[in-house]
Design a protein around this motif. Sequence first.
Motif, PDB file in Angstrom:
ATOM      1  N   MET A 236      11.431  -3.499   0.688  1.00 18.57           N
ATOM      2  CA  MET A 236      11.847  -4.887   0.505  1.00 18.57           C
ATOM      3  C   MET A 236      13.325  -4.913   0.159  1.00 18.57           C
ATOM      4  O   MET A 236      13.844  -4.019  -0.489  1.00 18.57           O
ATOM      5  CB  MET A 236      11.039  -5.515  -0.638  1.00 18.57           C
ATOM      6  N   SER A 237      13.965  -5.984   0.581  1.00 23.36           N
ATOM      7  CA  SER A 237      15.398  -6.073   0.340  1.00 23.36           C
ATOM      8  C   SER A 237      15.675  -6.231  -1.153  1.00 23.36           C
ATOM      9  O   SER A 237      14.823  -6.651  -1.926  1.00 23.36           O
ATOM     10  CB  SER A 237      15.986  -7.235   1.125  1.00 23.36           C
ATOM     11  N   LYS A 238      16.896  -5.887  -1.528  1.00 25.45           N
ATOM     12  CA  LYS A 238      17.309  -6.017  -2.929  1.00 25.45           C
ATOM     13  C   LYS A 238      17.285  -7.467  -3.364  1.00 25.45           C
ATOM     14  O   LYS A 238      17.507  -8.373  -2.558  1.00 25.45           O
ATOM     15  CB  LYS A 238      18.748  -5.510  -3.049  1.00 25.45           C
ATOM     16  N   LEU A 239      17.095  -7.668  -4.641  1.00 26.39           N
ATOM     17  CA  LEU A 239      17.210  -9.021  -5.193  1.00 26.39           C
ATOM     18  C   LEU A 239      18.693  -9.386  -5.262  1.00 26.39           C
ATOM     19  O   LEU A 239      19.549  -8.516  -5.383  1.00 26.39           O
ATOM     20  CB  LEU A 239      16.614  -9.064  -6.601  1.00 26.39           C
TER      21      LEU A 239
ATOM     22  N   ARG B 235       0.044  -4.504   3.256  1.00 23.32           N
ATOM     23  CA  ARG B 235      -0.734  -5.384   2.379  1.00 23.32           C
ATOM     24  C   ARG B 235      -0.351  -5.202   0.910  1.00 23.32           C
ATOM     25  O   ARG B 235      -0.163  -4.093   0.437  1.00 23.32           O
ATOM     26  CB  ARG B 235      -2.227  -5.128   2.563  1.00 23.32           C
ATOM     27  N   LEU B 236      -0.247  -6.319   0.213  1.00 22.65           N
ATOM     28  CA  LEU B 236       0.230  -6.295  -1.168  1.00 22.65           C
ATOM     29  C   LEU B 236      -0.934  -6.304  -2.153  1.00 22.65           C
ATOM     30  O   LEU B 236      -1.979  -6.882  -1.893  1.00 22.65           O
ATOM     31  CB  LEU B 236       1.133  -7.505  -1.407  1.00 22.65           C
TER      32      LEU B 236
ATOM     33  N   THR C 156       0.815  -1.214   0.000  1.00 26.39           N
ATOM     34  CA  THR C 156       0.000   0.000   0.000  1.00 26.39           C
ATOM     35  C   THR C 156       0.856   1.276   0.000  1.00 26.39           C
ATOM     36  O   THR C 156       0.378   2.352  -0.319  1.00 26.39           O
ATOM     37  CB  THR C 156      -0.927   0.037   1.231  1.00 26.39           C
ATOM     38  N   ASN C 157       2.148   1.142   0.355  1.00 29.38           N
ATOM     39  CA  ASN C 157       3.041   2.298   0.321  1.00 29.38           C
ATOM     40  C   ASN C 157       3.884   2.348  -0.948  1.00 29.38           C
ATOM     41  O   ASN C 157       4.830   3.115  -1.038  1.00 29.38           O
ATOM     42  CB  ASN C 157       3.985   2.281   1.531  1.00 29.38           C
ATOM     43  N   GLY C 158       3.568   1.473  -1.901  1.00 24.27           N
ATOM     44  CA  GLY C 158       4.331   1.464  -3.146  1.00 24.27           C
ATOM     45  C   GLY C 158       5.652   0.723  -3.043  1.00 24.27           C
ATOM     46  O   GLY C 158       6.502   0.806  -3.933  1.00 24.27           O
ATOM     47  N   LYS C 159       5.828  -0.018  -1.969  1.00 23.78           N
ATOM     48  CA  LYS C 159       7.075  -0.755  -1.776  1.00 23.78           C
ATOM     49  C   LYS C 159       6.987  -2.119  -2.476  1.00 23.78           C
ATOM     50  O   LYS C 159       5.955  -2.781  -2.411  1.00 23.78           O
ATOM     51  CB  LYS C 159       7.258  -0.957  -0.271  1.00 23.78           C
ATOM     52  N   ARG C 160       8.097  -2.534  -3.110  1.00 19.75           N
ATOM     53  CA  ARG C 160       8.101  -3.791  -3.851  1.00 19.75           C
ATOM     54  C   ARG C 160       7.910  -5.007  -2.933  1.00 19.75           C
ATOM     55  O   ARG C 160       8.476  -5.049  -1.838  1.00 19.75           O
ATOM     56  CB  ARG C 160       9.442  -3.911  -4.578  1.00 19.75           C
TER      57      ARG C 160
END
Lengths: 125, 443, 484
Positions: free
Chosen positions: C1-4, C470-471, B297-301
Amino acid sequence: MSTPDNLKYTKDHEWVRIDGEIAIIGITDHAQNELGDITYVELPAVGKKVEANGELAVIESVKAASDILAPIAGTVSEVNNALDDEPEEVNDSPYENGWICKLTDIDASEVDGLMSAADYEAFIK
Amino acid sequence: MPFIANTDEQRKEMLKDIGVSSFDELLKDIPADLFAGEINIPAGKSEMEVTNQLQKLANRNANNLTCFLGGGFYDHFIPSSVDALSGRSEFYTAYTPYQPEASQGTLQAIFEYQSVICRLTGMEVANASLYDGGTALCEAAMMAINITGRNRIVLDSGVNPIYRNMLYSYSKNLSIEFEEIEVKHGQSDRTKIEAALNEDTAAIIFQNPNFFGGVDDFSDVVEMAHAKGCLTIASVYPISLGLIKPPGSMGVDIVTGEGQSLGIPLSFGGPYLGFMATRMKYVRKMPGRLVGETEDTNGKRGYVLTLQAREQHIRRDKATSNICSNESLCAVRAIIYLSLLGKQGIQDLAYICATKAEYAKIRLGKIKGVKVKTTTPTFNEFTLELPCDASIVVSKMIDKGFAAGFPLGRYYSGMENFLLVAITEKRTREEIGMYAEALEGIL
Amino acid sequence: MSKLIFEKSIPNRKGYSLPELTDSEKECNLHIPSKYFATEPPELPEVSELDVVRHFTNLSLENVSLDANFYPLGSCTMKYNPKACERIAAMDGFASLHPLLPQLRGGGMLTQGALEVLHETENLLCEIVGMDAFTLQPMAGAHGELTGIMLIAAYHCDKGNKKTKVLIPDSAHGTNPSSATIGGYKVVTVPSDANGCMDMNAFEESLDESVAAIMLTSPNTLGLFNPDIHTLADKAHAVDALLYYDGANLNAILGKIRPGDLGFDVVHLNLHKTFATPHGGGGPGSGPVGVKESLIPYMPTSIIVKRQDGTFALEYKREKSIGYIAPFYGNFGILLRAYVYILLLGKEGLSRVSENAVINANYIMAKLRDKYDLPYNRSCMHESVFSATRQAKNGVTALDVAKALIDRGFHPPTIYFPLIVKEAMMIEPTETESKEEIDSFIQAMLEIAELAETDSESFHALPKTKSITRLDEKKAVKDKIFSV
């Protein structure tokens, strides 16, 4: 929730409109609302022959897949290829841009057995 | 009682809170005659006793033989960090990542695994894994049948005979027709393949390197197949892709393979890793789980299981496949292994295996009565023609401390004198020399 | 999120060491024509060993796992996985064993220890579930289902029975209808009755000579045991329809009730559920299939036999066998862990498993029934199915409850399954959890129910304690980014 008067409806929430020799088919506003965000429509092959209540297409949302059944018998003459790129049209415009396919070789009188707009509205209440 | 925490007092307390006076009362709806009598299995033992018992069983297995046995399953070295990292219980005691916020570790690792399979095979999309190379090939055949609406499969006999047997078993109750094409001089027979492909053919299946170790470029076969509207399915050995042409650049439509070589122990046949990759246009027909990238929801991957509407838990009888559990932890091992190896390492490893195999061919070819089959180029495995039954030779080699290879007569009639020999980076020049001496002594 | 891992790549950095070729090996040329070579190397990451170790260690910390958290995921039987099993599976005499060794002449003698493990595991499973023979080859539950269906098809075909349909209750796992279809049968779905069991009237209406099998989960996915099972079995057998037992919920009756005694002809077990092998983030599993005597001739290739001298051998040639369903003997490493688990627990231990699993589940049901709706209000077995319909009226769905649990340090229950229950939340505590752990879960569930009444809005921003919120699952479907 809209239910246009010029269409006929099934208990499985498809609509059908007869346009001369051709039947145009889609899902109702109520159905798209229940399914939520539609992500994919598996369209039938042109030339496919279907019986009434035969499997015509599949509509997927993120976590569901629903069969679209043929309201009447016929042969698929055209499919709405625009849904490949924009399946959300089924949500946004279920009765217009979100149509699914067209059938030929139909017996238009078959729609007499389907629900009218008023019947359908009562059915989904 | 091991692994049960609640004491008898706690049980009583809980039963009271439930509102029953005894455990049996909880099961009162179940007719008494359904309960089993005493089950006749031994009483439980301590961890020490069980460990000792199993160590004795482990000792009764001949894992001390020097391994020249391959046949699709190879004795590669596994770096320590593969065990250390995949052995983290955060990976192995988690379940399928249905709750993405609680499973980003598994999801990202699988996304990276899918990426690395695409990069190795030259394909556009890979799934999150299947059981093993054989079931992956069967799934690929079903997928081709679903995509084309055709029901005939042309099967090259260079495909692992175990996998061919599996294909036959799985299709027994479905109307699928197979035509098997004999390999000619160790290579796929173009003339016969072309004649076999027709408008009813869903796919042709081949393997590279083939079961005899032969390397090929199937670009021409792919062209023949596409001309008839057939799909092409290649089963490949991932380590070879450090050196030889990937199936993606041959135009192959579906690639499968056994990933055991990617940091997974031989472990007497499993758990292994089936991988599968295809073209993006076929992704909806691909079986198995798939991880996709998205945003929070914050645009984070972040990563989620996606295109789930293809799968059995949603589509039930209309799913692309019945697969649910896959080999996730083995896929995690594979991505760790391939990350360690890296771009240069995979090339070096492939080169070492192939070069050592050439050395072995020269050394073994010098033995009187032994002929190295040289009609096709090979990668790390090759075929020897012996002056007598290969299975007898193998049996004698066991006494000298070698798993000498796979006697091809086991699966190919008329090839009783042929032996399939595999070389990996673990086989030293000295071991190859000792193998040659032992073989010389036997013949 | 961490780098790939790919984004950490630095040209020419290395994380591996390989043995050098000797001079005499180096002199050998590869006899591979250049057209067979790859034109570009595969773009694998270029990272150091520490880069890899740190990357995957940090990734692992993003997981909620059984070793760290209560994991009451219904239908998945997330019980503790004993460490002894891990150490034994890693023993060199097992882990480095090549699967083709038994096929070398006299080769069975090279793997006597491994074959004994398999043979003993088959015997123990036969006794535990009351069947006459087991194949350990299926590599997961769904694979076991397909194998079972193939065995059933071979049985009917051999007897000349014309069978076309498989009956499956509407509460079944999706793998059941999917496996039956792939096995070549048409699926007929049978509805559940008001008690949550298969509707007997509907069952009898669907049952005729064309039915090959009935696939049942017992207790079913609602955690309920069907007391009419004997009647059902008799009716099925009267038309030579076989009864298939989906072992997903065996933990509820382990050591107490044996599917074989209930009239089941074919069973599959999920060793990664009932027999404590780790779930591995979604696999590997193991799905052995047990059969009654009438189906033994059709068992898949190969069969492990015990010779008169006490040694073990593999038999490959059996006329009526369905053939190869796996390349070898199944997921040996997983089978080995299950064998060790059975040895550790023994007779008494196994029956204590189901007792404690059932008590723990009923305890949760008793403590939560006032605050959450129970669609089937009767004693449950090893899991209970609640519905968040009451909370949903305030805008708090089962999904919201799940996310709130994550923030409280618990893995959520299974949600939205079984499909026949709206807003389903399926809670399976398993026997290995202590009362204290369960009490704190109950406390969390009660707090969530209260919050759903007072502050339903706050749920939509949950979870807050993880590295991501949430994704967007719709975006994932639309963007189709499956690799980099």
